[in-house]
Design an enzyme around this catalytic site. Structure first.
Site, PDB file in Angstrom:
ATOM      1  N   HIS A 197     -24.494  24.941 -46.975  1.00  0.00           N
ATOM      2  CA  HIS A 197     -23.896  24.523 -45.705  1.00  0.00           C
ATOM      3  C   HIS A 197     -24.847  23.637 -44.905  1.00  0.00           C
ATOM      4  CE1 HIS A 197     -26.056  27.566 -43.161  1.00  0.00           C
ATOM      5  NE2 HIS A 197     -25.942  28.344 -44.211  1.00  0.00           N
ATOM      6  N   ASP A 228     -24.675  23.145 -41.442  1.00  0.00           N
ATOM      7  CA  ASP A 228     -24.955  23.526 -40.051  1.00  0.00           C
ATOM      8  C   ASP A 228     -26.119  24.497 -39.951  1.00  0.00           C
ATOM      9  OD1 ASP A 228     -23.243  25.513 -41.287  1.00  0.00           O
ATOM     10  OD2 ASP A 228     -22.935  26.383 -39.292  1.00  0.00           O
ATOM     11  N   ASP A 284     -32.236  27.433 -43.581  1.00  0.00           N
ATOM     12  CA  ASP A 284     -30.887  27.998 -43.725  1.00  0.00           C
ATOM     13  C   ASP A 284     -29.905  26.972 -43.151  1.00  0.00           C
ATOM     14  OD1 ASP A 284     -28.641  29.602 -43.827  1.00  0.00           O
ATOM     15  OD2 ASP A 284     -29.237  30.891 -42.165  1.00  0.00           O
ATOM     16  N   GLU A 329     -20.650  27.195 -41.331  1.00  0.00           N
ATOM     17  CA  GLU A 329     -20.835  28.482 -42.003  1.00  0.00           C
ATOM     18  C   GLU A 329     -21.414  29.512 -41.046  1.00  0.00           C
ATOM     19  OE1 GLU A 329     -23.153  31.483 -44.499  1.00  0.00           O
ATOM     20  OE2 GLU A 329     -23.792  30.188 -42.848  1.00  0.00           O
ATOM     21  N   GLU A 330     -22.308  29.066 -40.187  1.00  0.00           N
ATOM     22  CA  GLU A 330     -23.013  29.997 -39.305  1.00  0.00           C
ATOM     23  C   GLU A 330     -22.105  30.624 -38.251  1.00  0.00           C
ATOM     24  OE1 GLU A 330     -25.745  31.124 -39.938  1.00  0.00           O
ATOM     25  OE2 GLU A 330     -27.038  29.660 -40.918  1.00  0.00           O
ATOM     26  N   ASP A 377     -28.154  29.919 -50.864  1.00  0.00           N
ATOM     27  CA  ASP A 377     -28.276  30.262 -49.451  1.00  0.00           C
ATOM     28  C   ASP A 377     -29.007  31.582 -49.259  1.00  0.00           C
ATOM     29  OD1 ASP A 377     -27.902  29.993 -46.705  1.00  0.00           O
ATOM     30  OD2 ASP A 377     -25.845  30.744 -46.721  1.00  0.00           O
ATOM     31  N   HIS A 393     -32.809  31.720 -38.540  1.00  0.00           N
ATOM     32  CA  HIS A 393     -32.265  31.739 -37.172  1.00  0.00           C
ATOM     33  C   HIS A 393     -33.344  31.939 -36.116  1.00  0.00           C
ATOM     34  CE1 HIS A 393     -27.989  33.096 -38.693  1.00  0.00           C
ATOM     35  NE2 HIS A 393     -28.560  32.208 -39.497  1.00  0.00           N
TER      36      HIS A 393
END
Length: 410
Positions: free
Chosen positions: A79, A81, A142, A176-177, A199, A381
């Site tokens: 992904h 994002d 990520d 995705e997040e 991922d 994150h």
């Protein structure tokens, strides 16, 4: 165009692609397409002539088969994002060559320290090259590590036609997040039978199990009245919400659970005197665990509400995703082939569960069975996020070996 996985990664992370759960558009932020357009340019440049960015922000591309026999069509997915949890604007990646061990103090914010005690995986990185942030943003490993790895593996396969493989599809997703990563994926257009998300975290790991996930929304209707005349009449919705949250069991929370234990987690509270809303997420590895936790929440509400006889509530549960293991167990060859590829890439495979979800969770239930393979990043994150060059290179090797294993075993 440089073609090492590290060069690609450093090129991608400086492009802000943070998604936004408050947005109703697809993708949720237009800036995700900025990276998408670059990726399409690079895919076209390495020879994937069908590479394109669609109106929803997804990228599709094909590495054609170079063998005569039928081989299942596999897909690699990552992904674009980054998470809304911490800013992804103005990322300044830092490269620590030949990491000598010890804690890593981040230059942009000396209060941010990647401590070995908190990140024991650093002990396996002595002598490797570590990429961090400067401490003021997240890094975006990520899942820009996954993007860079798939891109690098694609270029390697195109440049080395002696490596035999079937048709390979590439899918890069948005949002995705925020749980919308595959909302508008066209699986007919993709045309794959099986897939792998790149991922995961630690090198050598493959995950064939995720949480099952629900969202819960509680809306409380209180009784509003001028505070000067409120005695015996006012029922403050904010206080009712606080009473409910206060009674949530502390041993069923993210901060007090691990392994295969699920949790209840309040993610937002909004309100005024007359009306308040509590948003929660509920996680467990099976549907029974979800149901029991949701029953627990409603029992707490029913215990609180008699103290507020003039007030009412609504309780809504929304399914988010389900444990992909139920699907993957029907196709053991998907994980078996990945385990073999990880071995061939000179790692000891570790099979495990994710205390979270991936695009693969939903893809599996949409008809595209899809476990998760490591991408090498850690501390997602957060401003402490990091990845090593060598682990990204191992992921590239795993993708190439996996393409070979599917061809050999078909």
């Amino acid at each position: 165009m440089t073609d090492t996985v590290t060069d690609r990664f450093l090129r991608y992370v400086v492009i802000d692609t943070q998604s936004d759960a408050k947005s109703a558009t697809q993708p949720s932020t237009e800036k995700q397409k900025n990276l998408g357009r670059l990726l399409v340019e690079e895919l076209l440049a390495i020879g994937l002539s069908d590479a394109h960015l669609d109106e929803h922000g997804y990228i599709y591309a094909t590495i054609p088969s170079n063998v005569d026999k039928p081989v299942p069509v596999i897909c690699f997915c990552s992904h674009m994002d980054t998470a809304p949890d911490f800013t992804g604007t103005n990322v300044k990646p830092q490269l620590i060559r030949n990491y000598a061990g010890g804690d890593i103090q981040l230059s942009g914010d000396p209060q941010q320290v990647i401590r070995v005690a908190d990140h024991p995986a650093l002990r396996d990185q002595i002598g490797n090259d570590i990429i961090t942030t400067d401490g003021t943003t997240l890094l975006g490993a990520d899942d820009k590590a996954g993007l860079a790895e798939i891109m690098t593996a694609a270029q390697f396969l195109i440049a080395n036609p002696d490596i035999k493989h079937g048709t390979i599809k590439i899918l890069f997703t948005v949002d995705e997040e925020i749980g919308r990563g595959v909302d508008k994926v066209d699986l007919n257009k993709l045309g794959a039978q099986f897939a792998y998300t790149m991922d995961g975290e630690t090198a050598g790991h493959i995950e064939d199990e995720t949480f099952s996930a629900d969202g819960v929304e509680i809306t409380i209707q209180g009784v509003a009245i001028h505070p000067g005349f409120a005695k015996g009449r006012m029922e403050n919705a904010i206080k009712i919400a606080g009473a409910i949250i206060d009674r949530l069991p502390k041993h069923v929370a993210p901060e007090s659970t691990e392994g295969r234990e699920g949790f209840i987690h309040p993610t937002g509270v909004t309100g005024a005197m007359d009306k308040a809303t509590i948003s929660l997420i509920v996680r467990d590895f099976n549907d029974e665990g979800l149901a029991s936790k949701e029953a627990m929440i409603e029992a707490i509400i029913k215990d609180v509400m008699p103290d507020y006889p003039g007030s009412s509530y609504t309780f809504e549960v929304k399914q988010q995703y389900r444990n992909m293991k139920a699907i993957l167990d029907r196709h053991p060859e998907i994980v078996d082939n990945a385990i073999e590829a990880i071995r061939r890439a000179s790692m000891e495979p570790v099979r495990g569960s994710i205390r979270g979800g991936t695009d693969g969770s939903r893809l599996s239930f949409m008809g595209l069975p899809c476990p998760n393979i490591f991408a090498g990043g850690h501390a997602f994150h957060s401003p402490l996020e990091w990845v090593s060059r060598q682990d990204m290179e191992r992921a590239v090797k795993t993708i190439v070996e996996l393409a070979k294993v599917w061809q050999e075993r078909s």
